[in-house]
Design a protein around this motif. Structure first.
Motif, PDB file in Angstrom:
ATOM      1  N   ARG A 198      17.932 -19.336  13.873  1.00  0.00           N
ATOM      2  CA  ARG A 198      17.214 -20.607  14.007  1.00  0.00           C
ATOM      3  C   ARG A 198      15.918 -20.416  14.792  1.00  0.00           C
ATOM      4  NH1 ARG A 198      21.536 -23.506  16.518  1.00  0.00           N
ATOM      5  NH2 ARG A 198      23.140 -23.709  14.934  1.00  0.00           N
ATOM      6  N   ASN A 199      15.767 -19.210  15.380  1.00  0.00           N
ATOM      7  CA  ASN A 199      14.653 -18.973  16.286  1.00  0.00           C
ATOM      8  C   ASN A 199      13.451 -18.391  15.526  1.00  0.00           C
ATOM      9  OD1 ASN A 199      12.930 -17.677  18.130  1.00  0.00           O
ATOM     10  ND2 ASN A 199      14.568 -17.533  19.637  1.00  0.00           N
ATOM     11  N   ALA A 200      12.347 -19.150  15.510  1.00  0.00           N
ATOM     12  CA  ALA A 200      11.169 -18.723  14.744  1.00  0.00           C
ATOM     13  C   ALA A 200      10.617 -17.389  15.254  1.00  0.00           C
ATOM     14  CB  ALA A 200      10.093 -19.794  14.802  1.00  0.00           C
ATOM     15  N   ASP A 201      10.654 -17.185  16.578  1.00  0.00           N
ATOM     16  CA  ASP A 201      10.127 -15.940  17.143  1.00  0.00           C
ATOM     17  C   ASP A 201      10.928 -14.738  16.657  1.00  0.00           C
ATOM     18  OD1 ASP A 201       8.247 -17.349  18.486  1.00  0.00           O
ATOM     19  OD2 ASP A 201       9.356 -17.395  20.389  1.00  0.00           O
ATOM     20  N   PHE A 202      12.238 -14.920  16.562  1.00  0.00           N
ATOM     21  CA  PHE A 202      13.067 -13.818  16.091  1.00  0.00           C
ATOM     22  C   PHE A 202      12.784 -13.509  14.617  1.00  0.00           C
ATOM     23  CE2 PHE A 202      16.835 -12.380  13.818  1.00  0.00           C
ATOM     24  CZ  PHE A 202      17.006 -11.155  14.420  1.00  0.00           C
ATOM     25  N   LEU A 203      12.695 -14.576  13.817  1.00  0.00           N
ATOM     26  CA  LEU A 203      12.419 -14.367  12.388  1.00  0.00           C
ATOM     27  C   LEU A 203      11.062 -13.674  12.215  1.00  0.00           C
ATOM     28  CD1 LEU A 203      13.791 -17.722  10.977  1.00  0.00           C
ATOM     29  CD2 LEU A 203      14.877 -15.475  10.949  1.00  0.00           C
ATOM     30  N   HIS A 204      10.128 -14.048  13.072  1.00  0.00           N
ATOM     31  CA  HIS A 204       8.819 -13.406  13.033  1.00  0.00           C
ATOM     32  C   HIS A 204       8.940 -11.908  13.370  1.00  0.00           C
ATOM     33  CE1 HIS A 204       4.527 -13.344  12.891  1.00  0.00           C
ATOM     34  NE2 HIS A 204       4.412 -12.901  14.128  1.00  0.00           N
ATOM     35  N   SER A 205       9.851 -11.580  14.262  1.00  0.00           N
ATOM     36  CA  SER A 205       9.990 -10.164  14.639  1.00  0.00           C
ATOM     37  C   SER A 205      10.528  -9.330  13.474  1.00  0.00           C
ATOM     38  CB  SER A 205      10.850 -10.009  15.894  1.00  0.00           C
ATOM     39  OG  SER A 205      12.205 -10.145  15.571  1.00  0.00           O
ATOM     40  N   ILE A 206      11.323  -9.954  12.593  1.00  0.00           N
ATOM     41  CA  ILE A 206      11.782  -9.218  11.395  1.00  0.00           C
ATOM     42  C   ILE A 206      10.568  -8.905  10.501  1.00  0.00           C
ATOM     43  CG2 ILE A 206      13.152  -9.383   9.253  1.00  0.00           C
ATOM     44  CD1 ILE A 206      15.209 -10.922  10.727  1.00  0.00           C
ATOM     45  N   TRP A 207       9.713  -9.896  10.373  1.00  0.00           N
ATOM     46  CA  TRP A 207       8.499  -9.753   9.583  1.00  0.00           C
ATOM     47  C   TRP A 207       7.623  -8.636  10.155  1.00  0.00           C
ATOM     48  CZ3 TRP A 207       6.259 -10.102   5.285  1.00  0.00           C
ATOM     49  CH2 TRP A 207       4.892 -10.353   5.138  1.00  0.00           C
ATOM     50  N   ILE A 208       7.446  -8.640  11.487  1.00  0.00           N
ATOM     51  CA  ILE A 208       6.619  -7.616  12.127  1.00  0.00           C
ATOM     52  C   ILE A 208       7.228  -6.228  11.929  1.00  0.00           C
ATOM     53  CG2 ILE A 208       5.874  -6.749  14.386  1.00  0.00           C
ATOM     54  CD1 ILE A 208       5.492  -9.744  15.112  1.00  0.00           C
ATOM     55  N   THR A 209       8.559  -6.157  12.047  1.00  0.00           N
ATOM     56  CA  THR A 209       9.229  -4.874  11.837  1.00  0.00           C
ATOM     57  C   THR A 209       8.974  -4.367  10.422  1.00  0.00           C
ATOM     58  OG1 THR A 209      10.954  -5.693  13.299  1.00  0.00           O
ATOM     59  CG2 THR A 209      11.434  -3.681  12.090  1.00  0.00           C
ATOM     60  N   ALA A 210       9.019  -5.295   9.459  1.00  0.00           N
ATOM     61  CA  ALA A 210       8.791  -4.903   8.063  1.00  0.00           C
ATOM     62  C   ALA A 210       7.375  -4.350   7.890  1.00  0.00           C
ATOM     63  CB  ALA A 210       9.020  -6.098   7.138  1.00  0.00           C
ATOM     64  N   ILE A 211       6.385  -5.067   8.435  1.00  0.00           N
ATOM     65  CA  ILE A 211       5.001  -4.597   8.294  1.00  0.00           C
ATOM     66  C   ILE A 211       4.835  -3.233   8.956  1.00  0.00           C
ATOM     67  CG2 ILE A 211       2.578  -5.086   8.859  1.00  0.00           C
ATOM     68  CD1 ILE A 211       3.279  -8.034   8.922  1.00  0.00           C
ATOM     69  N   TYR A 212       5.352  -3.126  10.178  1.00  0.00           N
ATOM     70  CA  TYR A 212       5.218  -1.883  10.931  1.00  0.00           C
ATOM     71  C   TYR A 212       5.839  -0.715  10.163  1.00  0.00           C
ATOM     72  CZ  TYR A 212       5.878   1.445  14.790  1.00  0.00           C
ATOM     73  OH  TYR A 212       5.869   2.558  15.574  1.00  0.00           O
ATOM     74  N   THR A 213       7.052  -0.931   9.648  1.00  0.00           N
ATOM     75  CA  THR A 213       7.771   0.145   8.967  1.00  0.00           C
ATOM     76  C   THR A 213       7.077   0.539   7.664  1.00  0.00           C
ATOM     77  OG1 THR A 213       9.811  -0.692   9.911  1.00  0.00           O
ATOM     78  CG2 THR A 213      10.021   0.812   8.055  1.00  0.00           C
ATOM     79  N   ILE A 214       6.709  -0.461   6.865  1.00  0.00           N
ATOM     80  CA  ILE A 214       6.076  -0.146   5.583  1.00  0.00           C
ATOM     81  C   ILE A 214       4.741   0.578   5.815  1.00  0.00           C
ATOM     82  CG2 ILE A 214       5.037  -1.157   3.502  1.00  0.00           C
ATOM     83  CD1 ILE A 214       7.253  -3.340   3.715  1.00  0.00           C
ATOM     84  N   ALA A 215       3.967   0.085   6.785  1.00  0.00           N
ATOM     85  CA  ALA A 215       2.682   0.739   7.059  1.00  0.00           C
ATOM     86  C   ALA A 215       2.895   2.178   7.533  1.00  0.00           C
ATOM     87  CB  ALA A 215       1.896  -0.058   8.094  1.00  0.00           C
ATOM     88  N   CYS A 216       3.902   2.399   8.373  1.00  0.00           N
ATOM     89  CA  CYS A 216       4.182   3.772   8.833  1.00  0.00           C
ATOM     90  C   CYS A 216       4.509   4.664   7.641  1.00  0.00           C
ATOM     91  CB  CYS A 216       5.366   3.794   9.803  1.00  0.00           C
ATOM     92  SG  CYS A 216       4.919   3.312  11.463  1.00  0.00           S
ATOM     93  N   VAL A 217       5.372   4.183   6.760  1.00  0.00           N
ATOM     94  CA  VAL A 217       5.787   5.002   5.618  1.00  0.00           C
ATOM     95  C   VAL A 217       4.573   5.310   4.739  1.00  0.00           C
ATOM     96  CG1 VAL A 217       7.162   5.043   3.509  1.00  0.00           C
ATOM     97  CG2 VAL A 217       8.160   4.177   5.621  1.00  0.00           C
ATOM     98  N   VAL A 218       3.827   4.261   4.369  1.00  0.00           N
ATOM     99  CA  VAL A 218       2.718   4.453   3.442  1.00  0.00           C
ATOM    100  C   VAL A 218       1.654   5.380   4.040  1.00  0.00           C
ATOM    101  CG1 VAL A 218       0.791   3.274   2.306  1.00  0.00           C
ATOM    102  CG2 VAL A 218       3.085   2.280   2.236  1.00  0.00           C
ATOM    103  N   PHE A 219       1.229   5.081   5.270  1.00  0.00           N
ATOM    104  CA  PHE A 219       0.119   5.854   5.828  1.00  0.00           C
ATOM    105  C   PHE A 219       0.548   7.225   6.345  1.00  0.00           C
ATOM    106  CE2 PHE A 219      -1.666   1.598   5.803  1.00  0.00           C
ATOM    107  CZ  PHE A 219      -2.898   1.858   5.199  1.00  0.00           C
ATOM    108  N   ALA A 220       1.694   7.303   6.998  1.00  0.00           N
ATOM    109  CA  ALA A 220       2.106   8.623   7.503  1.00  0.00           C
ATOM    110  C   ALA A 220       2.322   9.581   6.332  1.00  0.00           C
ATOM    111  CB  ALA A 220       3.361   8.511   8.356  1.00  0.00           C
ATOM    112  N   ILE A 221       2.930   9.089   5.261  1.00  0.00           N
ATOM    113  CA  ILE A 221       3.177   9.972   4.126  1.00  0.00           C
ATOM    114  C   ILE A 221       1.895  10.182   3.318  1.00  0.00           C
ATOM    115  CG2 ILE A 221       4.496  10.284   1.986  1.00  0.00           C
ATOM    116  CD1 ILE A 221       6.858   9.068   3.357  1.00  0.00           C
ATOM    117  N   GLY A 222       1.106   9.117   3.146  1.00  0.00           N
ATOM    118  CA  GLY A 222      -0.153   9.255   2.416  1.00  0.00           C
ATOM    119  C   GLY A 222      -1.088  10.260   3.080  1.00  0.00           C
TER     120      GLY A 222
END
Lengths: 301, 274
Positions: free
Chosen positions: A68-92
């Motif tokens: 129910r906590n918007a800040d927590f849901l936002h942290s899932i979103w941030i984790t997703a961005i962080y992880t995807i960017a790490c994968v794409v750029f570190a491997i690229g």
């Protein structure tokens, strides 16, 4: 003849493999699984860091509140961005580096070693130097921005919509060398004759890459992607030291959120719930990866 | 990338090296820039060798030597324990078929998903009961939990590559199964063992979360915790902080330079190939 084969059975007693596995079994049990079960139990309780022995069973309350906590849901979103960017750029970037370092040139051996150095750097030292590089008034990053004609006097780590990028730059700087080493090793497996005959047939570099190089290294890249994903999902040190999840939650990944709840707000129950949710996400990603790599394995390489 | 014209290719490599090396260079230059010059409008891009005394000062004013010694003990202990625990299981996973093998293999992989920040609470409780909180032993045990799965995996890959015929001869000569691993397999996988050792050592040397939470005495601080204490703190001059960061980073880099050959070949032989 393997020791487990019918012929070899008489040579090795049945209990031998179990005796050999014993050390790692006890290790996993006491330092990973019992702690994990403990954490699962905590996630259903209200437990304070100040009185960790007092648990009050609250069932799914911690989870309900989190979702129910918007800040927590936002942290899932941030984790997703962080992880995807790490994968794409570190491997690229790792792939580009590996391709550059695969071609012969003078000093190649030295260049290969130098490129991998960031991987050996202690994260705390990396956090310190990047804090200084990003410093609003005296940082070299700011100086370069000014030279390029941008408005300066801004600390990226203090600016909500830039802090995540700043953290990604530091993270990717540290992990791309690992990708490049691994991809470089995979490139050794690309059949030279195939490459050469494709070149003789008039295939351009991009065509050769697509037809010969990429299919050969794809299985390695897939495994690499899984590892970078898992490491990024649980990354703590660099993010905590650079921003502590701020400013205003802009870099608050799940692991930072976990640590903040458990050790700053002293709410072990809520922290444990965040941990279990993060773990579920990691497991889900791994299962998806498993499906994908089987499909690629069958159709691709 | 042989397709690119040579000048372009060489500039790309140079750019790559500059990007990889710049933060190290900057750490070094900053450590040698006196505080008064650090706040100039144009950064000082060259090292001022006359300021090298800051390194001696760091040792005199700040317990850097103790921090480094603690880090060394933790990293060394983690390395030794990880290799000791992982060797026989790696052999078993490579050579034997047995019930439960799949589950253990999967469990080893799954430990890679557990964030350290998550394990810290239950480990804190466990070590409290064992009365080893606030000791370097606690750090070694906790770090080993993270390195053992990786080390097992890497060693298994290397053992897969050792032809079994070599073991047969020794077995016929009456060598025990354990003796075989110790006398025949171990020397053959020495390069990979070195690679695994380095990975475990780096983990122990660099680790921060456990060192920050499981140990509270100042005298048991590792270098990572000691240095992290300077983040956002204004009373210590930045060039002193950077000199300590250098002192902490350089041994890791030198160590890595000596063994990187084995690390790379070990990783190639090991799990990464799947």
């Amino acid at each position: 003849m393997s020791a487990g084969d019918p012929q070899g059975k008489s040579l090795v007693p049945r209990w031998t493999p179990y005796a050999f596995m014993a050390p790692v079994f006890f290790y996993l049990l006491f330092l990973d699984f019992i702690p994990l079960l403990n954490e699962l139990y905590l996630s259903f309780t209200s437990t304070s860091l100040l009185t960790p022995a007092n648990h009050i069973w609250v069932g799914l309350d911690n989870y309900r509140e989190l979702f129910r906590n918007a800040d927590f849901l936002h942290s899932i979103w941030i984790t997703a961005i962080y992880t995807i960017a790490c994968v794409v750029f570190a491997i690229g970037i790792g792939l580009i580096a590996a391709l550059l370092l695969d071609a012969p040139f003078r000093g190649r051996a030295v260049a290969r070693v130098l490129v991998t150095l960031p991987w050996a750097a202690p994260p705390v030292a990396v956090a310190l130097i990047f804090t200084w590089i990003y410093n609003a008034q005296y940082g070299v990053f700011n100086y370069v921005q000014k030279l390029m004609g941008f408005d300066a006097f801004e600390n990226w780590l203090d600016t909500p919509n830039r802090a995540l990028i700043a953290i990604l730059i530091a993270t990717i700087w540290q992990i791309f060398p690992f990708s490049s080493v691994v991809i470089l090793a995979a490139l050794q497996g690309v059949p030279r004759e195939l490459r050469e005959s494709a070149a003789i047939d008039g295939a351009g570099p991009w065509a050769i890459f697509k037809a010969v190089v990429w299919p050969t290294i794809l299985p390695t890249v897939m495994i690499l992607a899984l590892f970078v994903t898992i490491w990024s999902l649980r990354r703590f040190d660099l993010i905590w030291l650079l921003t502590q999840g701020g400013p205003i939650g802009a870099t608050n990944t799940l692991v930072i959120d976990l640590y903040r709840r458990a050790f700053v707000y002293r709410d072990l129950g809520a922290g444990a719930s965040v941990g279990m949710i993060g773990l579920s996400i990691a497991l889900a990603v791994t299962m998806v990866h498993y499906r994908l790599s089987r499909r690629f394995g069958a159709a691709g390489a | 990338m042989t397709a690119l014209p040579t000048p372009l290719r060489i500039s790309a490599v140079v750019l790559l090296l500059a990007l990889a090396g710049f933060p190290f260079y900057w750490m070094f230059v900053t450590s040698l820039t006196p505080s008064s010059d650090l706040f100039a409008s144009t950064p000082n891009f060259l090292p001022k060798w006359g300021e090298a005394g800051v390194y001696r000062e760091a040792f005199e004013k700040i317990p850097v030597a103790t921090w480094l010694l603690n880090s060394l003990i933790v990293a060394g202990g983690t390395t030794f324990l990880s290799l000791a625990i992982a060797l026989f299981p790696a052999y078993a996973l490579s050579r034997f078929k047995f019930t439960g093998k799949g589950v253990i293999g999967l469990s080893l992989f799954a430990t890679q998903m557990l964030p350290e920040a998550m394990l810290v609470v239950p480990l804190y409780a466990l070590f409290g009961q064992l009365k080893i909180l606030n000791t370097l032993t606690a750090l070694i045990l906790a770090n080993t939990a993270f390195t053992v799965p990786v080390v097992v995996w890497i060693l298994k890959g290397a053992i897969d590559g050792v032809p079994e015929e070599i073991e047969e001869a020794a077995r016929i000569d009456g060598c025990s199964q354990a003796g075989l691993v110790w006398c025949i397999v171990l020397p053959l996988i020495a390069p990979t063992l070195a690679a695994a050792a380095v990975i475990a050592f780096f983990h122990g040397w660099n680790e921060y979360v456990f060192a920050q939470t499981l140990v509270s005495s100042e005298s048991l601080r590792t270098a990572s915790v000691g240095l992290a204490g300077f983040v956002g703190e204004l009373s210590t001059p930045i060039h002193t902080v950077m000199s300590i960061a250098m002192i902490y980073t350089v041994p890791a880099i030198i160590f890595y330079l000596f063994v990187q050959k084995y690390v790379v070949s070990g990783m190639t032989a090991g799990g990464v190939k799947g």
